[in-house]
Design a protein around this motif. Structure first.
Motif, PDB file in Angstrom:
ATOM      1  N   THR A  84       0.849  -1.185   0.000  1.00  0.00           N
ATOM      2  CA  THR A  84       0.000   0.000   0.000  1.00  0.00           C
ATOM      3  C   THR A  84       0.886   1.236   0.000  1.00  0.00           C
ATOM      4  O   THR A  84       1.772   1.380   0.837  1.00  0.00           O
ATOM      5  N   TYR A  85       0.625   2.103  -0.949  1.00  0.00           N
ATOM      6  CA  TYR A  85       1.354   3.369  -1.088  1.00  0.00           C
ATOM      7  C   TYR A  85       0.389   4.466  -0.663  1.00  0.00           C
ATOM      8  O   TYR A  85      -0.728   4.533  -1.168  1.00  0.00           O
ATOM      9  N   ASP A  86       0.804   5.309   0.259  1.00  0.00           N
ATOM     10  CA  ASP A  86      -0.100   6.323   0.811  1.00  0.00           C
ATOM     11  C   ASP A  86       0.518   7.711   0.725  1.00  0.00           C
ATOM     12  O   ASP A  86       0.888   8.303   1.733  1.00  0.00           O
ATOM     13  N   PRO A  87       0.621   8.243  -0.488  1.00  0.00           N
ATOM     14  CA  PRO A  87       1.208   9.581  -0.640  1.00  0.00           C
ATOM     15  C   PRO A  87       0.340  10.642   0.026  1.00  0.00           C
ATOM     16  O   PRO A  87      -0.874  10.487   0.154  1.00  0.00           O
ATOM     17  N   ASP A  88       0.990  11.739   0.463  1.00  0.00           N
ATOM     18  CA  ASP A  88       0.227  12.825   1.071  1.00  0.00           C
ATOM     19  C   ASP A  88      -0.121  13.912   0.057  1.00  0.00           C
ATOM     20  O   ASP A  88      -0.803  14.875   0.395  1.00  0.00           O
ATOM     21  N   VAL A  89       0.360  13.775  -1.166  1.00  0.00           N
ATOM     22  CA  VAL A  89      -0.091  14.599  -2.301  1.00  0.00           C
ATOM     23  C   VAL A  89      -0.293  13.646  -3.474  1.00  0.00           C
ATOM     24  O   VAL A  89       0.263  12.546  -3.488  1.00  0.00           O
ATOM     25  N   ASP A 116      -3.426   4.519  -1.818  1.00  0.00           N
ATOM     26  CA  ASP A 116      -4.426   4.985  -0.868  1.00  0.00           C
ATOM     27  C   ASP A 116      -4.301   6.494  -0.689  1.00  0.00           C
ATOM     28  O   ASP A 116      -3.308   6.988  -0.171  1.00  0.00           O
ATOM     29  N   GLY A 117      -5.314   7.215  -1.120  1.00  0.00           N
ATOM     30  CA  GLY A 117      -5.299   8.673  -1.064  1.00  0.00           C
ATOM     31  C   GLY A 117      -5.850   9.277   0.202  1.00  0.00           C
ATOM     32  O   GLY A 117      -6.118  10.481   0.260  1.00  0.00           O
ATOM     33  N   GLU A 118      -6.004   8.487   1.241  1.00  0.00           N
ATOM     34  CA  GLU A 118      -6.600   8.986   2.491  1.00  0.00           C
ATOM     35  C   GLU A 118      -5.838  10.172   3.074  1.00  0.00           C
ATOM     36  O   GLU A 118      -6.436  11.064   3.670  1.00  0.00           O
ATOM     37  N   ASN A 119      -4.520  10.253   2.896  1.00  0.00           N
ATOM     38  CA  ASN A 119      -3.726  11.335   3.482  1.00  0.00           C
ATOM     39  C   ASN A 119      -3.636  12.579   2.601  1.00  0.00           C
ATOM     40  O   ASN A 119      -2.979  13.545   2.959  1.00  0.00           O
ATOM     41  N   MET A 120      -4.258  12.541   1.429  1.00  0.00           N
ATOM     42  CA  MET A 120      -4.169  13.673   0.501  1.00  0.00           C
ATOM     43  C   MET A 120      -5.087  14.806   0.941  1.00  0.00           C
ATOM     44  O   MET A 120      -6.102  14.565   1.589  1.00  0.00           O
ATOM     45  N   PRO A 121      -4.731  16.035   0.578  1.00  0.00           N
ATOM     46  CA  PRO A 121      -5.618  17.166   0.894  1.00  0.00           C
ATOM     47  C   PRO A 121      -7.002  16.939   0.292  1.00  0.00           C
ATOM     48  O   PRO A 121      -7.144  16.272  -0.730  1.00  0.00           O
ATOM     49  N   ASN A 122      -7.997  17.457   0.928  1.00  0.00           N
ATOM     50  CA  ASN A 122      -9.377  17.392   0.448  1.00  0.00           C
ATOM     51  C   ASN A 122      -9.924  15.975   0.425  1.00  0.00           C
ATOM     52  O   ASN A 122     -10.754  15.641  -0.407  1.00  0.00           O
ATOM     53  N   THR A 123      -9.466  15.129   1.332  1.00  0.00           N
ATOM     54  CA  THR A 123     -10.024  13.789   1.474  1.00  0.00           C
ATOM     55  C   THR A 123     -10.648  13.698   2.844  1.00  0.00           C
ATOM     56  O   THR A 123      -9.953  13.502   3.820  1.00  0.00           O
ATOM     57  N   PRO A 124     -11.926  13.892   2.946  1.00  0.00           N
ATOM     58  CA  PRO A 124     -12.816  14.300   1.868  1.00  0.00           C
ATOM     59  C   PRO A 124     -12.902  15.822   1.774  1.00  0.00           C
ATOM     60  O   PRO A 124     -12.666  16.518   2.754  1.00  0.00           O
ATOM     61  N   GLU A 152      -4.823  -0.730  -7.841  1.00  0.00           N
ATOM     62  CA  GLU A 152      -6.058  -0.452  -7.120  1.00  0.00           C
ATOM     63  C   GLU A 152      -5.911   0.920  -6.481  1.00  0.00           C
ATOM     64  O   GLU A 152      -4.897   1.202  -5.833  1.00  0.00           O
ATOM     65  N   ILE A 153      -6.913   1.766  -6.672  1.00  0.00           N
ATOM     66  CA  ILE A 153      -6.874   3.119  -6.115  1.00  0.00           C
ATOM     67  C   ILE A 153      -8.029   3.240  -5.138  1.00  0.00           C
ATOM     68  O   ILE A 153      -9.189   3.014  -5.510  1.00  0.00           O
ATOM     69  N   VAL A 154      -7.707   3.588  -3.893  1.00  0.00           N
ATOM     70  CA  VAL A 154      -8.730   3.700  -2.864  1.00  0.00           C
ATOM     71  C   VAL A 154      -8.635   5.072  -2.216  1.00  0.00           C
ATOM     72  O   VAL A 154      -7.568   5.682  -2.165  1.00  0.00           O
ATOM     73  N   ASN A 155      -9.770   5.538  -1.751  1.00  0.00           N
ATOM     74  CA  ASN A 155      -9.862   6.818  -1.050  1.00  0.00           C
ATOM     75  C   ASN A 155      -9.355   7.961  -1.932  1.00  0.00           C
ATOM     76  O   ASN A 155      -9.185   7.809  -3.119  1.00  0.00           O
ATOM     77  N   GLY A 156      -9.119   9.073  -1.342  1.00  0.00           N
ATOM     78  CA  GLY A 156      -8.569  10.198  -2.081  1.00  0.00           C
ATOM     79  C   GLY A 156      -9.592  10.979  -2.873  1.00  0.00           C
ATOM     80  O   GLY A 156     -10.738  10.583  -3.027  1.00  0.00           O
ATOM     81  N   PRO A 157      -9.152  12.121  -3.386  1.00  0.00           N
ATOM     82  CA  PRO A 157     -10.008  13.000  -4.187  1.00  0.00           C
ATOM     83  C   PRO A 157     -10.064  12.513  -5.636  1.00  0.00           C
ATOM     84  O   PRO A 157      -9.227  12.865  -6.440  1.00  0.00           O
ATOM     85  N   TYR A 158     -11.010  11.662  -5.956  1.00  0.00           N
ATOM     86  CA  TYR A 158     -11.151  10.945  -7.219  1.00  0.00           C
ATOM     87  C   TYR A 158     -10.116   9.821  -7.260  1.00  0.00           C
ATOM     88  O   TYR A 158      -9.183   9.796  -6.474  1.00  0.00           O
ATOM     89  N   GLY A 159     -10.242   8.917  -8.195  1.00  0.00           N
ATOM     90  CA  GLY A 159      -9.240   7.880  -8.401  1.00  0.00           C
ATOM     91  C   GLY A 159      -8.177   8.418  -9.329  1.00  0.00           C
ATOM     92  O   GLY A 159      -7.098   8.824  -8.921  1.00  0.00           O
ATOM     93  N   ILE A 160      -8.521   8.454 -10.606  1.00  0.00           N
ATOM     94  CA  ILE A 160      -7.639   9.054 -11.603  1.00  0.00           C
ATOM     95  C   ILE A 160      -8.359  10.271 -12.159  1.00  0.00           C
ATOM     96  O   ILE A 160      -9.522  10.182 -12.547  1.00  0.00           O
ATOM     97  N   PHE A 161      -7.678  11.384 -12.192  1.00  0.00           N
ATOM     98  CA  PHE A 161      -8.220  12.602 -12.778  1.00  0.00           C
ATOM     99  C   PHE A 161      -7.357  12.902 -13.996  1.00  0.00           C
ATOM    100  O   PHE A 161      -6.176  13.174 -13.884  1.00  0.00           O
ATOM    101  N   ALA A 162      -7.957  12.770 -15.171  1.00  0.00           N
ATOM    102  CA  ALA A 162      -7.212  13.003 -16.414  1.00  0.00           C
ATOM    103  C   ALA A 162      -7.862  14.156 -17.150  1.00  0.00           C
ATOM    104  O   ALA A 162      -9.061  14.180 -17.371  1.00  0.00           O
ATOM    105  N   ILE A 163      -7.032  15.136 -17.506  1.00  0.00           N
ATOM    106  CA  ILE A 163      -7.528  16.299 -18.216  1.00  0.00           C
ATOM    107  C   ILE A 163      -6.450  16.774 -19.185  1.00  0.00           C
ATOM    108  O   ILE A 163      -5.260  16.711 -18.873  1.00  0.00           O
ATOM    109  N   GLU A 164      -6.881  17.207 -20.336  1.00  0.00           N
ATOM    110  CA  GLU A 164      -5.961  17.673 -21.367  1.00  0.00           C
ATOM    111  C   GLU A 164      -4.889  16.621 -21.638  1.00  0.00           C
ATOM    112  O   GLU A 164      -3.704  16.927 -21.776  1.00  0.00           O
ATOM    113  N   SER A 165      -5.315  15.367 -21.712  1.00  0.00           N
ATOM    114  CA  SER A 165      -4.419  14.261 -22.027  1.00  0.00           C
ATOM    115  C   SER A 165      -5.145  13.341 -23.008  1.00  0.00           C
ATOM    116  O   SER A 165      -6.359  13.363 -23.113  1.00  0.00           O
TER     117      SER A 165
END
Length: 170
Positions: A84-89, A116-124, A152-165
């Motif tokens: 499990t990888y839990d980046p804070d950004v 795991d995006g639980e530690n990212m800003p805006n979660t929730p 596998e992507i869990v928690n966080g502000p969206y799973g994958i956010f792709a824009i202008e790609s």
């Protein structure tokens, strides 16, 4: 790629929100034939017990997925060891592969990888509030010609956010 039901501080939000975000944000994912292993220019390995000062080999893996992304170029395969990888950004992908040499991010030989995006800003994020676009997505993609496999992507502000790609495979 598997998406788990997102949770915020122990309360499930339901898979519908994540599925809707993926459908709205990633409607143009391309399906392209896989590249043979010989066409890949470089392999980087990431492990939970690695070091970002290392070379990114199996014997001396990198610690963070972001460091591997920063080092990657066209044709690179980023292999992520199980854990499990839990980046804070969020993991920010702002570079591109090419049509003949996409950049691939995948689980190492079928091992289970969870971001795991639980530690990212805006979660929730507070209900009804907005937050900066660059902070959206546990993986934020603005590059082209990427492949994402077996993550596998869990928690966080969206799973994958792709824009202008474009020309990415999820």
């Amino acid at each position: 790629m598997r998406f788990s039901s997102p949770r915020t501080r122990g309360r499930p939000l339901g898979a519908l929100r994540l599925a809707l975000a993926a459908a709205v944000l990633v409607p143009f994912a391309a399906v392209a034939p896989a590249q043979p292993a010989a066409a890949q220019a470089r392999t980087l390995t990431v492990a939970t017990d690695g070091s970002d000062s290392g070379p990114g080999t199996v014997a001396a893996p990198l610690r963070t997925i972001q460091r591997a992304v920063d080092l990657a170029g066209p044709g690179t395969v980023i292999r992520i060891r199980g854990g499990t990888y839990d980046p804070d950004v969020n993991i920010r992908i702002e570079k591109s592969g090419t049509p003949s040499q996409p950049i691939t991010m995948r689980a190492y030989d079928g091992e289970h990888v969870a971001i795991d995006g639980e530690n990212m800003p805006n979660t929730p994020a507070p209900s009804g509030e907005s937050y900066p676009r660059v902070e959206r997505g546990a993986i934020h993609v603005s590059g082209d010609w990427w492949r994402f496999e077996g993550l596998e992507i869990v928690n966080g502000p969206y799973g994958i956010f792709a824009i202008e790609s474009s020309n990415n495979v999820y």
